[in-house]
Design an enzyme around this catalytic site. Structure first.
Site, PDB file in Angstrom:
ATOM      1  N   CYS A   1       7.832  -1.566  25.174  1.00 32.39           N
ATOM      2  CA  CYS A   1       8.100  -0.166  25.573  1.00 32.39           C
ATOM      3  C   CYS A   1       8.007   0.053  27.084  1.00 32.39           C
ATOM      4  CB  CYS A   1       7.142   0.769  24.845  1.00 32.39           C
ATOM      5  SG  CYS A   1       5.440   0.186  24.789  1.00 32.39           S
TER       6      CYS A   1
ATOM      7  N   ARG B   1       0.820  -1.225   0.000  1.00 35.08           N
ATOM      8  CA  ARG B   1       0.000   0.000   0.000  1.00 35.08           C
ATOM      9  C   ARG B   1       0.847   1.266   0.000  1.00 35.08           C
ATOM     10  NH1 ARG B   1      -2.234  -3.424   3.770  1.00 35.08           N
ATOM     11  NH2 ARG B   1      -0.927  -2.603   5.435  1.00 35.08           N
TER      12      ARG B   1
ATOM     13  N   HIS C   1       4.836   6.998  28.078  1.00 38.53           N
ATOM     14  CA  HIS C   1       4.227   6.120  29.086  1.00 38.53           C
ATOM     15  C   HIS C   1       4.667   6.586  30.474  1.00 38.53           C
ATOM     16  CE1 HIS C   1       2.965   3.616  25.924  1.00 38.53           C
ATOM     17  NE2 HIS C   1       3.770   2.577  26.070  1.00 38.53           N
TER      18      HIS C   1
HETATM   19  P1  A2P Z   1       1.787   0.375   5.724  1.00 40.73           P
HETATM   20  O1  A2P Z   1       1.757   1.812   6.144  1.00 40.73           O
HETATM   21  O2  A2P Z   1       2.201   0.219   4.296  1.00 40.73           O
HETATM   22  O3  A2P Z   1       0.556  -0.393   6.092  1.00 40.73           O
HETATM   23  P2  A2P Z   1       1.629   1.160  12.944  1.00 40.73           P
HETATM   24  O4  A2P Z   1       1.774   0.072  13.968  1.00 40.73           O
HETATM   25  O5  A2P Z   1       2.093   2.482  13.405  1.00 40.73           O
HETATM   26  O6  A2P Z   1       0.248   1.203  12.382  1.00 40.73           O
HETATM   27  O7  A2P Z   1       2.613   0.731  11.728  1.00 40.73           O
HETATM   28  C1  A2P Z   1       2.621  -0.522  11.126  1.00 40.73           C
HETATM   29  C2  A2P Z   1       3.742  -0.583  10.074  1.00 40.73           C
HETATM   30  O8  A2P Z   1       3.785  -1.923   9.570  1.00 40.73           O
HETATM   31  C3  A2P Z   1       3.491   0.309   8.881  1.00 40.73           C
HETATM   32  O9  A2P Z   1       4.709   0.828   8.378  1.00 40.73           O
HETATM   33  C4  A2P Z   1       2.893  -0.660   7.880  1.00 40.73           C
HETATM   34  O10 A2P Z   1       3.026  -0.287   6.528  1.00 40.73           O
HETATM   35  C5  A2P Z   1       3.734  -1.878   8.152  1.00 40.73           C
HETATM   36  N1  A2P Z   1       3.107  -3.060   7.566  1.00 40.73           N
HETATM   37  C6  A2P Z   1       1.840  -3.500   7.725  1.00 40.73           C
HETATM   38  N2  A2P Z   1       1.611  -4.599   6.953  1.00 40.73           N
HETATM   39  C7  A2P Z   1       2.785  -4.865   6.316  1.00 40.73           C
HETATM   40  C8  A2P Z   1       3.209  -5.838   5.371  1.00 40.73           C
HETATM   41  N3  A2P Z   1       2.379  -6.791   4.921  1.00 40.73           N
HETATM   42  N4  A2P Z   1       4.490  -5.796   4.916  1.00 40.73           N
HETATM   43  C9  A2P Z   1       5.333  -4.818   5.344  1.00 40.73           C
HETATM   44  N5  A2P Z   1       4.987  -3.861   6.218  1.00 40.73           N
HETATM   45  C10 A2P Z   1       3.734  -3.872   6.701  1.00 40.73           C
END
Ligand code: A2P
Length: 346
Positions: free
Chosen positions: A129, A40, A250
């Site tokens: 954390c 995405r 926190h």
């Molecule tokens: P993306 O923004 O493309 O969904 P948070 O916990 O702050 O929501 O962040 C989650 C992180 O994990 C984001 O950078 C998200 O990217 C990434 N992420 C989620 N799903 C995947 C995936 N299938 N492969 C790689 N990164 C991922």
């Protein structure tokens, strides 16, 4: 001087963004930085040291030429890609809970147990954390006076649950201030659980889902990770983890029972004043104590409100505050990499 090629997996997330920000002035000689996230986000641009870096989709081929891979995209993504990263020769520093309790994997807070890094097999776990900021304060206390028991109640910021949770707090706050009663909740207390409650103007005594004996997984993480990092399976630790409508930082009310008799609050202050990674902020006459708003964006852990239990000669209360995205996540991971370079392990 050797330069290191870095990758951040989860670069668009709350912790990933903080990692990129902190890498701007890391002591690591950075050759290149690769930003990885889900499909995405592929094509998104993020500034770093005067350049725009383009986010790429994470695949098994993403790690060729990478020396250090900082993972923070959830446990499932770590499990999917850590082997590919290690096979490519990278050292993985993982900010998820996927390998924290794995016996082969060091769980490290550089101020507390850097020696655990010696046994690494290209995978190091970054603790939870709320655990990190607590053990930074517990270690010097243990070294000076011994430690028998720890009882902690946390007041945890919403950013620990990710960017969507922060959006939810903003939206709910706006709705409530506009007089709407029925605000929607979809993320907190735990995205995967059945029920959700608003966090705006609320206090939720649940972080993550429930595990055994009525404790949540976050509470078990604090209990088990503290024992592992301190190398003290015998240490009595118990926790209550609570989410509060704070964005960053926190706060923790920590009760400790030391082993030695005759310890004073002042001697505890003295030990913490000189401890690495800690800023002592404990002057009640001037209403000086740690606050989440002041700790936000800082690397240190702030400790104050130190006082003796009036009923127990060996019992003390402390108030411990740190930015959960900085020392609690991104900074601790980067510190691990810096420490490994210093120890010639990388
Ligand atoms: P993306 O923004 O493309 O969904 P948070 O916990 O702050 O929501 O962040 C989650 C992180 O994990 C984001 O950078 C998200 O990217 C990434 N992420 C989620 N799903 C995947 C995936 N299938 N492969 C790689 N990164 C991922």
């Amino acid at each position: 001087m050797k330069k290191y090629n870095l990758a951040v997996v989860g670069a668009t997330g709350a912790v990933g963004q903080k990692m990129i920000q902190l890498l701007e002035d890391t002591a690591i000689p950075v050759g290149s930085l690769k930003l990885l996230a889900s499909k995405r986000s592929a094509g998104k641009k993020i500034p770093f040291r005067g350049h725009e870096l383009v986010v790429e989709e994470t695949t098994a081929d993403s790690f060729s030429g990478i020396d250090i891979a900082l993972f923070s995209a959830g446990g499932a993504i770590t499990k999917s890609f850590e082997q590919a990263a290690r096979q490519s020769g990278a050292v993985v520093i993982d900010n998820t809970s996927a390998f924290r309790m794995d016996e082969q994997t060091p769980l490290v807070v550089p101020e507390v147990n850097p020696d655990a890094l010696h046994t690494h097999q290209q995978l190091i776990a970054n603790p939870n954390c709320s655990t990190i900021q607590m053990v930074v304060a517990l270690k010097p206390i243990e070294e000076a006076f011994g430690l028998d028991r720890v009882i902690v109640s946390t007041y945890q910021a919403v950013s620990g649950a990710g960017l969507e949770a922060l959006d939810e707090l903003d939206q709910q706050s706006e709705q409530m201030l506009n007089g709407e009663d029925a605000v929607e909740a979809a993320i907190l207390p735990a995205a995967s659980d059945k029920k959700h409650y608003p966090i705006a103007f609320n206090v939720i005594p649940q972080i993550d889902v429930f595990g055994e004996d009525g404790y949540t997984l976050e509470e078990w993480k604090m209990i088990n990770e503290t024992k592992k990092i301190m190398g003290r399976p015998d240490l009595k630790v118990s926790a209550t983890c609570v989410r509060v409508p704070v964005k960053y930082g926190h706060s923790e009310s920590v009760y400790v029972e030391v082993k030695e008799d005759g310890v004073t609050a002042e001697s505890l202050r003295e030990v913490l004043r000189n401890a690495p990674g800690i800023t002592l902020q404990d002057d009640p006459t001037n209403q000086d104590y740690p606050l989440a708003l002041h700790a936000a964006g800082q690397k240190d852990t702030f400790v104050g409100r130190i006082r003796k239990d009036p009923n127990d000669e060996r019992g003390f209360h402390l108030w411990i505050v740190s930015d959960n995205l900085v020392k609690g996540a991104a900074w601790n991971s980067i510190q691990i990499a810096e420490k490994m370079i210093e120890m010639k392990l990388l």
